[in-house]
Motif scaffolding. Structure first.
Motif, mmCIF file in Angstrom:
data_model
loop_
_atom_site.group_PDB
_atom_site.id
_atom_site.type_symbol
_atom_site.label_atom_id
_atom_site.label_comp_id
_atom_site.label_asym_id
_atom_site.label_seq_id
_atom_site.Cartn_x
_atom_site.Cartn_y
_atom_site.Cartn_z
ATOM 1 N N ARG A 1 -28.901 -32.811 42.858
ATOM 2 C CA ARG A 1 -28.838 -33.412 41.677
ATOM 3 C C ARG A 1 -29.022 -32.246 40.610
ATOM 4 N N PHE A 2 -27.874 -33.097 39.447
ATOM 5 C CA PHE A 2 -27.077 -32.423 39.138
ATOM 6 C C PHE A 2 -28.695 -32.138 37.349
ATOM 7 N N ASP A 3 -28.604 -30.929 37.111
ATOM 8 C CA ASP A 3 -30.140 -30.623 36.082
ATOM 9 C C ASP A 3 -28.931 -29.786 34.753
ATOM 10 N N GLY A 4 -27.919 -29.177 34.734
ATOM 11 C CA GLY A 4 -27.460 -28.693 33.773
ATOM 12 C C GLY A 4 -26.712 -27.667 33.742
ATOM 13 N N MET A 5 -26.514 -26.981 32.523
ATOM 14 C CA MET A 5 -25.388 -26.046 32.106
ATOM 15 C C MET A 5 -26.497 -24.660 31.797
ATOM 16 N N ARG A 6 -25.955 -23.385 32.586
ATOM 17 C CA ARG A 6 -27.404 -22.489 32.276
ATOM 18 C C ARG A 6 -26.062 -21.361 32.053
ATOM 19 N N MET A 7 -26.458 -20.332 31.388
ATOM 20 C CA MET A 7 -25.867 -19.032 30.389
ATOM 21 C C MET A 7 -25.967 -18.622 31.176
ATOM 22 N N MET A 8 -24.783 -17.151 32.263
ATOM 23 C CA MET A 8 -24.226 -16.687 33.190
ATOM 24 C C MET A 8 -25.251 -15.623 32.697
ATOM 25 N N PRO B 1 -24.273 -44.903 41.543
ATOM 26 C CA PRO B 1 -24.654 -43.527 40.948
ATOM 27 C C PRO B 1 -24.282 -42.403 41.457
ATOM 28 N N ILE B 2 -23.267 -41.870 42.047
ATOM 29 C CA ILE B 2 -23.295 -40.528 42.909
ATOM 30 C C ILE B 2 -21.813 -40.524 42.276
ATOM 31 N N PHE B 3 -21.369 -38.583 41.849
ATOM 32 C CA PHE B 3 -20.341 -38.410 40.495
ATOM 33 C C PHE B 3 -19.712 -36.866 40.979
ATOM 34 N N SER B 4 -18.156 -36.271 40.499
ATOM 35 C CA SER B 4 -18.132 -34.976 41.237
ATOM 36 C C SER B 4 -18.873 -34.506 40.010
ATOM 37 N N LEU B 5 -18.656 -32.942 40.661
ATOM 38 C CA LEU B 5 -18.987 -31.587 40.034
ATOM 39 C C LEU B 5 -18.249 -32.150 38.319
ATOM 40 N N SER B 6 -17.169 -31.758 38.623
ATOM 41 C CA SER B 6 -16.545 -31.274 37.686
ATOM 42 C C SER B 6 -16.887 -32.761 36.448
ATOM 43 N N SER B 7 -17.129 -33.858 36.944
ATOM 44 C CA SER B 7 -16.684 -34.566 35.469
ATOM 45 C C SER B 7 -18.541 -34.302 35.216
ATOM 46 N N ASP C 1 -17.986 -31.680 32.450
ATOM 47 C CA ASP C 1 -17.735 -31.618 31.339
ATOM 48 C C ASP C 1 -18.380 -32.051 30.486
ATOM 49 N N ARG C 2 -19.129 -32.868 30.995
ATOM 50 C CA ARG C 2 -20.408 -33.932 30.045
ATOM 51 C C ARG C 2 -21.987 -33.478 30.500
ATOM 52 N N PRO C 3 -21.917 -32.628 30.519
ATOM 53 C CA PRO C 3 -23.659 -31.930 31.014
ATOM 54 C C PRO C 3 -24.906 -32.896 31.021
ATOM 55 N N ASP C 4 -24.819 -33.362 29.313
ATOM 56 C CA ASP C 4 -25.698 -34.470 28.912
ATOM 57 C C ASP C 4 -25.927 -35.812 29.531
ATOM 58 N N THR C 5 -24.513 -36.498 29.836
ATOM 59 C CA THR C 5 -24.315 -37.748 30.154
ATOM 60 C C THR C 5 -25.271 -37.398 31.626
#
Length: 320
Positions: free
Chosen positions: A283-290, A150-156, A159-163
């Motif tokens: 660890r991916f924490d989600g997307m943030r507004m710039m 369970p290690i994934f790419s930044l682009s994935s 594309d689906r931040p909630d997943t």
């Protein structure tokens, strides 16, 4: 004559002595059995005097130094696993940390699958091996996903931040800037990808030749504008030939992918230098507004936020 009758021939006397000797020593055998008790004692003493191999838990560096290459080191760690799972895992970590370990297939094999799944440092070991193999992250992620790691790419993740929120991502990136937000330092990451470029490098012997030809003379004739007359002049012809032996050469080029991210650190790290490539596990924490975007705007620019777990400088050569 009577005196000579008591004298025996010399050969008869020697023969009787030989026979007597043979009879007196008939009980002697020349193929005696070696003393088995003494040999067993010597062997036991020699085994006791041999030094025990260093423990991977107590001295991991000495454990790895016993083996001439990483493959033999990993095989020894696998043998230790049958005796003690902790000892075997310590041996594997020593092989990865103290040898040029690039055996990703062995690491992802059945022997270490359970340890990689349950041990918290398993993902960091995988990232380190990927870096030691050259840091071609996009290609290595395919091998990881084939083994259900369970290690994934930044682009994935983008594309689906909630997943992918809370999951590991692996990327090759450079640090563009470092700042401190509150008490936690933050780095601006620019993702890179590794590609190969072919060039022809000159090698060996080069050959060069120049040829110069010159012609001169007069020409009689008549033209419409000048009438009859004589024209004189010189014609020069120059040729040049170059021969150079070349060989195909491939260079690894790190290019920007166009994706950027914010990486959070537990504390300021002076070894995380700017404008240098790293293989980063986060660890991916989600997307943030710039900054500059409104929360009500659906198309407002956003940037992924990561918590950096570990980072490793990639080896300049790529292992295929």
């Amino acid at each position: 004559m009577l005196r000579h009758s008591w004298m025996l021939p010399t050969w008869a006397l020697l023969g009787s002595l030989a026979a007597g000797c043979g009879a007196s020593h008939s009980h002697v055998t020349w193929t005696e059995e070696p003393p088995r008790r003494e040999e067993a004692a010597v062997a036991k003493k020699s085994a006791a005097e041999e030094p025990h191999p260093p423990s991977a838990l107590q001295d991991p560096k000495a454990f790895a130094a016993r083996y001439p290459n990483p493959a033999l080191c990993e095989a020894a760690a696998r043998r230790l696993q049958g005796q003690s799972r902790e000892e075997g895992w310590a041996g594997l970590k020593a092989c990865i940390e103290y040898t040029p370990f690039t055996q990703l297939k062995a690491l992802l094999g059945r022997a270490w699958a359970e340890d990689l799944r349950v041990r918290p440092e398993g993902a960091s070991l995988i990232a380190r091996v990927v870096a030691q193999r050259g840091g071609s992250v996009s290609g290595e992620l395919q091998a990881l996903q084939q083994q259900r790691i369970p290690i994934f790419s930044l682009s994935s993740a983008m594309d689906r931040p909630d997943t992918y929120k809370g999951r590991y991502v692996l990327l090759r990136a450079q640090v563009a800037d470092q700042r401190t937000e509150g008490e936690r330092p933050t780095v601006w990451l620019v993702e890179h990808s590794l590609s190969s470029v072919e060039t022809n490098a000159p090698v060996g012997y080069g050959e060069r030749s120049d040829t110069l030809s010159s012609y001169s003379g007069d020409l009689d004739g008549q033209t419409q504008f000048t009438g009859p007359g004589r024209i004189g002049g010189t014609v020069t012809n120059r040729q040049r030939t170059d021969r150079v032996a070349t060989r195909r050469h491939f260079d690894n080029i790190s290019d920007e992918t166009g994706r950027e991210a914010l990486g959070r650190l537990p504390q300021a790290d002076p070894f995380l230098e700017t404008r240098r490539d790293y293989v980063i596990l986060a660890r991916f924490d989600g997307m943030r507004m710039m900054s500059g975007g409104a929360d009500t705007e659906e198309e407002a620019p956003r940037i992924p936020v990561l918590t950096i777990v570990s980072y490793h400088p990639p080896h300049p050569l790529v292992v295929y």
